[in-house]
Design an enzyme around this catalytic site. Sequence first.
Site, PDB file in Angstrom:
ATOM      1  N   ASN C  79      14.991  23.181 -44.967  1.00 15.61           N
ATOM      2  CA  ASN C  79      15.829  22.551 -44.128  1.00 15.61           C
ATOM      3  C   ASN C  79      17.226  22.378 -44.651  1.00 15.61           C
ATOM      4  OD1 ASN C  79      16.813  19.479 -43.996  1.00 15.61           O
ATOM      5  ND2 ASN C  79      14.795  19.720 -45.196  1.00 15.61           N
ATOM      6  N   ASN C 109      17.484   4.679 -44.411  1.00 19.96           N
ATOM      7  CA  ASN C 109      17.712   5.467 -45.497  1.00 19.96           C
ATOM      8  C   ASN C 109      19.217   5.892 -45.348  1.00 19.96           C
ATOM      9  OD1 ASN C 109      18.326   8.551 -46.390  1.00 19.96           O
ATOM     10  ND2 ASN C 109      16.433   8.174 -47.102  1.00 19.96           N
ATOM     11  N   CYS C 140      22.363  13.292 -53.198  1.00 28.09           N
ATOM     12  CA  CYS C 140      23.819  13.770 -52.632  1.00 28.09           C
ATOM     13  C   CYS C 140      24.611  13.955 -53.693  1.00 28.09           C
ATOM     14  CB  CYS C 140      24.242  12.768 -51.516  1.00 28.09           C
ATOM     15  SG  CYS C 140      23.109  12.308 -50.245  1.00 28.09           S
ATOM     16  N   LYS C 175      15.381   6.638 -53.882  1.00 25.29           N
ATOM     17  CA  LYS C 175      14.576   7.945 -53.520  1.00 25.29           C
ATOM     18  C   LYS C 175      14.979   9.067 -54.364  1.00 25.29           C
ATOM     19  CE  LYS C 175      13.199  11.254 -49.792  1.00 25.29           C
ATOM     20  NZ  LYS C 175      13.146  11.243 -48.153  1.00 25.29           N
ATOM     21  N   ILE C 201       8.836  12.419 -53.817  1.00 22.94           N
ATOM     22  CA  ILE C 201      10.045  13.193 -54.028  1.00 22.94           C
ATOM     23  C   ILE C 201      10.891  13.773 -52.784  1.00 22.94           C
ATOM     24  CG2 ILE C 201       8.913  14.341 -56.232  1.00 22.94           C
ATOM     25  CD1 ILE C 201       8.640  16.886 -54.627  1.00 22.94           C
ATOM     26  N   GLY C 227       6.718  20.126 -47.443  1.00 24.68           N
ATOM     27  CA  GLY C 227       5.473  20.443 -46.983  1.00 24.68           C
ATOM     28  C   GLY C 227       4.737  20.787 -47.798  1.00 24.68           C
TER      29      GLY C 227
HETATM   30  C1  LIG Z   1      14.172  18.246 -41.525  1.00 26.87           C
HETATM   31  C2  LIG Z   1      13.979  17.157 -42.803  1.00 26.87           C
HETATM   32  C3  LIG Z   1      15.070  16.249 -42.689  1.00 26.87           C
HETATM   33  C4  LIG Z   1      15.287  15.521 -43.851  1.00 26.87           C
HETATM   34  N1  LIG Z   1      16.252  14.447 -43.938  1.00 26.87           N
HETATM   35  C5  LIG Z   1      16.169  13.526 -44.734  1.00 26.87           C
HETATM   36  C6  LIG Z   1      17.144  12.519 -45.002  1.00 26.87           C
HETATM   37  O1  LIG Z   1      18.070  12.448 -44.056  1.00 26.87           O
HETATM   38  N2  LIG Z   1      17.179  11.673 -45.939  1.00 26.87           N
HETATM   39  C7  LIG Z   1      16.198  11.654 -46.896  1.00 26.87           C
HETATM   40  O2  LIG Z   1      16.299  11.059 -48.008  1.00 26.87           O
HETATM   41  N3  LIG Z   1      15.138  12.807 -46.961  1.00 26.87           N
HETATM   42  C8  LIG Z   1      15.090  13.943 -45.973  1.00 26.87           C
HETATM   43  N4  LIG Z   1      14.229  14.544 -45.848  1.00 26.87           N
HETATM   44  C9  LIG Z   1      13.333  14.731 -46.977  1.00 26.87           C
HETATM   45  C10 LIG Z   1      11.978  14.173 -46.469  1.00 26.87           C
HETATM   46  O3  LIG Z   1      12.201  12.557 -46.377  1.00 26.87           O
HETATM   47  C11 LIG Z   1      10.928  14.354 -47.610  1.00 26.87           C
HETATM   48  O4  LIG Z   1      11.207  13.525 -48.836  1.00 26.87           O
HETATM   49  C12 LIG Z   1      10.504  15.587 -47.940  1.00 26.87           C
HETATM   50  O5  LIG Z   1      10.525  16.356 -46.725  1.00 26.87           O
HETATM   51  C13 LIG Z   1       9.177  15.698 -48.714  1.00 26.87           C
HETATM   52  O6  LIG Z   1       8.269  15.383 -47.877  1.00 26.87           O
HETATM   53  P1  LIG Z   1       7.352  16.289 -46.900  1.00 26.87           P
HETATM   54  O7  LIG Z   1       6.834  17.189 -47.865  1.00 26.87           O
HETATM   55  O8  LIG Z   1       6.281  15.253 -46.455  1.00 26.87           O
HETATM   56  O9  LIG Z   1       8.115  16.651 -45.724  1.00 26.87           O
HETATM   57  C14 LIG Z   1      14.209  15.460 -44.968  1.00 26.87           C
HETATM   58  C15 LIG Z   1      13.313  16.591 -44.721  1.00 26.87           C
HETATM   59  C16 LIG Z   1      13.241  17.276 -43.707  1.00 26.87           C
HETATM   60  C17 LIG Z   1      12.096  18.322 -43.701  1.00 26.87           C
END
Ligand SMILES: Cc1cc2nc3c(=O)[nH]c(=O)nc-3n(C[C@H](O)[C@H](O)[C@H](O)COP(=O)(O)O)c2cc1C
Lengths: 262, 262, 326, 326
Positions: C79, C109, C140, C175, C201, C227
């Site tokens: 993404n 967040n 960031c 984070k 992570i 994922g």
């Molecule tokens: C579409 C999308 C948007 C995300 N936006 C943020 C965000 O705004 N801030 C943040 O700290 N992490 C963001 N993440 C990261 C997720 O919070 C998470 O750390 C990451 O997707 C790994 O977990 P997962 O494999 O369960 O998705 C985003 C992830 C996805 C897929």
Amino acid sequence: MSQYQEKATVVRVEQFSEKNFRLTLDCPLIAESAKPGQFVMIRTAVGKDPLLRRPFSIHQTSKAGRIQIYFKVVGRGTHILAHVKIGEELSVFGPLGKGFRLNALAPAVIVGGGLGIAPMLFLAKENSRLKKNCDNDLIILGAREKNEIAPLLDDFRQFGLKLLTATDDGSLGHHGFVTEVLQSVELPAGCIVYACGPEPMMAGVNEICRFQGIPCQVSVESVMACGMGACLGCSRPAKKGTYTHVCLNGPVYDAEELIWNI
Amino acid sequence: MSQYQEKATVVRVEQFSEKNFRLTLDCPLIAESAKPGQFVMIRTAVGKDPLLRRPFSIHQTSKAGRIQIYFKVVGRGTHILAHVKIGEELSVFGPLGKGFRLNALAPAVIVGGGLGIAPMLFLAKENSRLKKNCDNDLIILGAREKNEIAPLLDDFRQFGLKLLTATDDGSLGHHGFVTEVLQSVELPAGCIVYACGPEPMMAGVNEICRFQGIPCQVSVESVMACGMGACLGCSRPAKKGTYTHVCLNGPVYDAEELIWNI
Amino acid sequence: MEYLSQRDETLPDLRVNIGSLELANPVMTASGTFGYAREFENLMNLHRLGAVIVKGISLHPRVGNPPPRIVETACGMLNAIGLQNVGVDRFITEKMKYLAGLNVPVIVNILGDSLAEYVEITERLKGVPGVAGIEVNISCPNVKKGGVAFGTDPAMAASVTAAVKKTAGVPVMIKLSPNVTDITAIARAVEDAGADSLSLINTLIGMAIDLKTRRPALANVIGGLSGPAIKPVALRMVYQVAQVVSIPVIGIGGIDSTEDALEFMLAGATAVQVGTANFVNPRVTEEIIEGMYAYAEAEKLLTIRSIIGGLQTKVASLNPFEQPSC
Amino acid sequence: MEYLSQRDETLPDLRVNIGSLELANPVMTASGTFGYAREFENLMNLHRLGAVIVKGISLHPRVGNPPPRIVETACGMLNAIGLQNVGVDRFITEKMKYLAGLNVPVIVNILGDSLAEYVEITERLKGVPGVAGIEVNISCPNVKKGGVAFGTDPAMAASVTAAVKKTAGVPVMIKLSPNVTDITAIARAVEDAGADSLSLINTLIGMAIDLKTRRPALANVIGGLSGPAIKPVALRMVYQVAQVVSIPVIGIGGIDSTEDALEFMLAGATAVQVGTANFVNPRVTEEIIEGMYAYAEAEKLLTIRSIIGGLQTKVASLNPFEQPSC
Ligand SMILES: Cc1cc2nc3c(=O)[nH]c(=O)nc-3n(C[C@H](O)[C@H](O)[C@H](O)COP(=O)(O)O)c2cc1C
Ligand SMILES: Cc1cc2nc3c(=O)[nH]c(=O)nc-3n(C[C@H](O)[C@H](O)[C@H](O)COP(=O)(O)OP(=O)(O)OC[C@H]3O[C@@H](n4cnc5c(N)ncnc54)[C@H](O)[C@@H]3O)c2cc1C
Ligand SMILES: Cc1cc2nc3c(=O)[nH]c(=O)nc-3n(C[C@H](O)[C@H](O)[C@H](O)COP(=O)(O)OP(=O)(O)OC[C@H]3O[C@@H](n4cnc5c(N)ncnc54)[C@H](O)[C@@H]3O)c2cc1C
Ligand SMILES: Cc1cc2nc3c(=O)[nH]c(=O)nc-3n(C[C@H](O)[C@H](O)[C@H](O)COP(=O)(O)O)c2cc1C
Ligand code: FES
Ligand code: FES
């Protein structure tokens, strides 16, 4: 040593119990060159997950170019296999590994426990093909309960060997372990014992054979990625203080070569 | 606005051409609450690959609690869907998005191109249900060739609307684009145009409507992960200089709100 | 805390503590994958969540990146949303009221491109009813340091932590980015700077290409990989970090089942966040919680806390630099 | 070179140059996934390969790690083989003869735990008939530096490169570790130190847990993640590295189809290596090559080289620290 990747059509699906299945696959090249104790690696998914092939002993081959596998649903790959439909195609790779070393003269004592029964049908067939008669030969099959063995009994009986059974719950044959049956019978002089099953069972068979000075071949498992010696993932400690690779050096070993995982 | 995740049983599989399929799914909750132009997200794999659900317009609903999707095989997900068997279960999530805004008084001009035909059957049905008569209404369906439309004609004809067709290869109806048909007919006074199809087609329809001062609703696509506003992945630039999210604000828009991807 | 007042004593105890924050169970929603929670209200029982973590909030509203913003990959997705959000002020006026009405802790967040921006957002959030904690996204780029991400440098990560902590007045969760050579160094620096907990992570940096158009699949060229594909990396990092810090660690990455969540807890996580899985199954968090009750019952656990860090291994500690496929 | 003498002029030109090394096509086998090639002789036509890269060779034989050594993960696998190999001397006497008889370049992958060991192996390989190049695995821990992997530090990576290059007498390919904050920094250091080409990526460090036993799924606890799951990370790193170095880059990571291979070439790879996919389909490399011929014909490419780095993007260069999901 020829190995093939075949697109095998599923020609028959048999369900023996909730979790136990037998598939008949049309793969003439593999069927023709397979030996008892060898195995195949089968892709279960169309997509990339599960990624790796799954290993299965060759349960039986037919002159019509078919092989059978007999398996139990334990996870995702076997779950998918249990749901294939007749006419579907599976990618089958084999025959792989070193099979049982048969002897045309020595009486055979074949011991299969649980899914360890799978390779024993092929072994019993080849054994009977090889010999003038099998009067001294013996098969002992064990499982948790009747349903895991009963559907296979006719297939095993066709070779005219003496057949004994054992179940954990006593629903068929001896109430207890195959090792107890093995211990209780008089083994024919000069026989060879062939065993496949859970590690504790094979360790027990090994023990009995060592005590009686009987040669014993066992078929063992290991996690596998490639099935053909490329990944070195299927290692298993062996007595000489090093690792053996089950897909290449096995899955059949002289029991004395191995260290048991129990 | 209620949305449901249903385990939907596949009750019918129709293949219209090499790549075009229609599935009938038993999912009563979704069927009952769906509106024309809304869509569902369907899981195609049992495993984790392909991971994401795939969006499909609701082609039709039935009082028996069923929905249909009409789709084309373009990649892995649709390939799997094209191979489902009757009796299998699919996880279906919906109804999602904002559908067409129907008007009981204004004549409807429905334009579907390619897979853009999919939502138009549901729209035509609801349109005819809503109105006293559809004498002034019109449907124009276009595709590459006859086979992509012909199997659906009976379904579309049942509402008594006037029906015109166009094919790229001239195998059915006008030899050319639906936009040419739209341009060539006299549109009923006070009508609303509803369009779904490839972007250039919708841009063309939008152009024609703007010129004639006719309101035009279009259903557009976007890549989607969630289909319900959680991922913000389905953005699409809109005229007000910001992004619109197709799964929430669409898929149906007033054509004038959008910037075309052509 | 009040959230816990309704705990049903006949059920196993799933409560965990993230520092001073008590959660009814260890399951939270990962930032950016659960919107502002309301999107899910018709799909699941929001009140059952351990905590809600909302989409990352910046000082000013951001429209985000041009599309395509997402692309599917093998067992995962990339993404590049581009941090689209309503900005802290509208977040407080438009979103917080609903969130505060939920019976679960809400963790906000936040993100910024300078130290000052992080501090400014934290200040505005201060005292806002319903804000139970702040999660700081340090992945960031720091525009003042040539765009090097805060989370890739121990000193920068520590400075953001200290600054936010000083202002926040609520527990601060940092984070961590996985796109680093040694995540334990960042973790330690952040702990020393006063973090109350760590979550990890965030996404791995990845890319996809569309062969037909010969273009990147994402308009932004690169994106964040999430994922099931990333779960092994996440689990390893959680395990490594849990061994070197004494503050609670929250596991994130590819979790889509109770088993996944429990594996992270065995590796040392006190709680978990579920991200991408929400897109595939909007009820997944509730199902994971149900599964945890079932597990705790089957295993006769008095409390789920007893499995945290319970991985059986003879290896005492891991060298963070060790490369297994060397 | 002689390998190319048999090129069929009616087919599209798939030849690529890795520095002074000419390959008949861009498809190589990745180290550790193709044994010593002979394992595949009955399964495919080895002579069609672009190059063979053999299992990593150390100075002394190594028995490898205890089992379990592998575990499947979502769209990937973890391995902790532990560098089992016959050692350089037996490699030369037992394996090289067969390999030298192949009609394709053989690149020997080497590893060590000290600078001296890398140099010693290189010396022993010097002049051995059939060794067309050396690929240096720098993801190994430097025991003298507390086990920090050579490949995670630009200075150490450069010193191994310079030392091997000085001794080798054949082209030297440095294989980069992806477990770093900034892979472009390592790439540049290694290029400056004299590398003839770069290959990337090696495996990501990961971990898996067996919930039933509450133990790590691998005896070694951590392992290397490979397969389709890692492809987005690999593609991103190849793209980043290709933009900052001028020596050829070889793409590795999750490649299992012609499309995958071509995507890496668009991203800037001159050639590719296929790893885990060999386990799933032992004929995969040959099929990828066949697919490349078909692609080149369909797209009317005079030479496959014309697509290298051909990604269409408006973004001129990427900040290696940028974190998309920040
Ligand atoms: C579409 C999308 C948007 C995300 N936006 C943020 C965000 O705004 N801030 C943040 O700290 N992490 C963001 N993440 C990261 C997720 O919070 C998470 O750390 C990451 O997707 C790994 O977990 P997962 O494999 O369960 O998705 C985003 C992830 C996805 C897929
Ligand atoms: C040479 C060889 C021959 C085999 N022959 C047969 C056979 O004829 N019939 C048969 O049913 N099985 C046989 N197996 C075992 C079979 O390969 C596994 O059961 C199968 O790979 C499991 O795949 P899965 O995806 O269903 O399970 P996974 O999802 O991979 O695993 C699910 C669970 O099963 C456990 N598991 C995985 N592999 C095994 C295994 N080998 N033994 C026990 N538990 C395991 C895992 O630890 C996990 O807990 C054989 C294995 C080998 C190595
Ligand atoms: C709201 C909405 C409604 C839709 N309704 C229908 C419908 O009724 N019938 C129907 O057939 N399709 C419909 N689609 C498109 C459908 O979702 C995609 O065709 C499908 O997701 C492709 O999945 P796949 O796994 O087969 O292809 P993938 O493997 O995901 O992609 C394969 C190839 O197809 C391309 N592709 C992916 N998605 C699309 C797309 N949306 N349009 C065109 N090309 C695409 C990819 O770029 C890639 O080149 C709709 C999409 C949306 C957003
Ligand atoms: C079982 C296995 C063993 C490996 N052994 C080595 C090795 O000895 N030396 C090395 O440089 N890389 C080794 N690798 C890494 C691969 O060469 C490759 O870089 C990595 O697997 C990523 O590519 P893939 O996703 O195509 O597998 C090994 C990988 C696997 C899966
Ligand atoms: S399974 Fe790969 S070497 Fe045995
Ligand atoms: S698809 Fe996720 S917000 Fe629209």
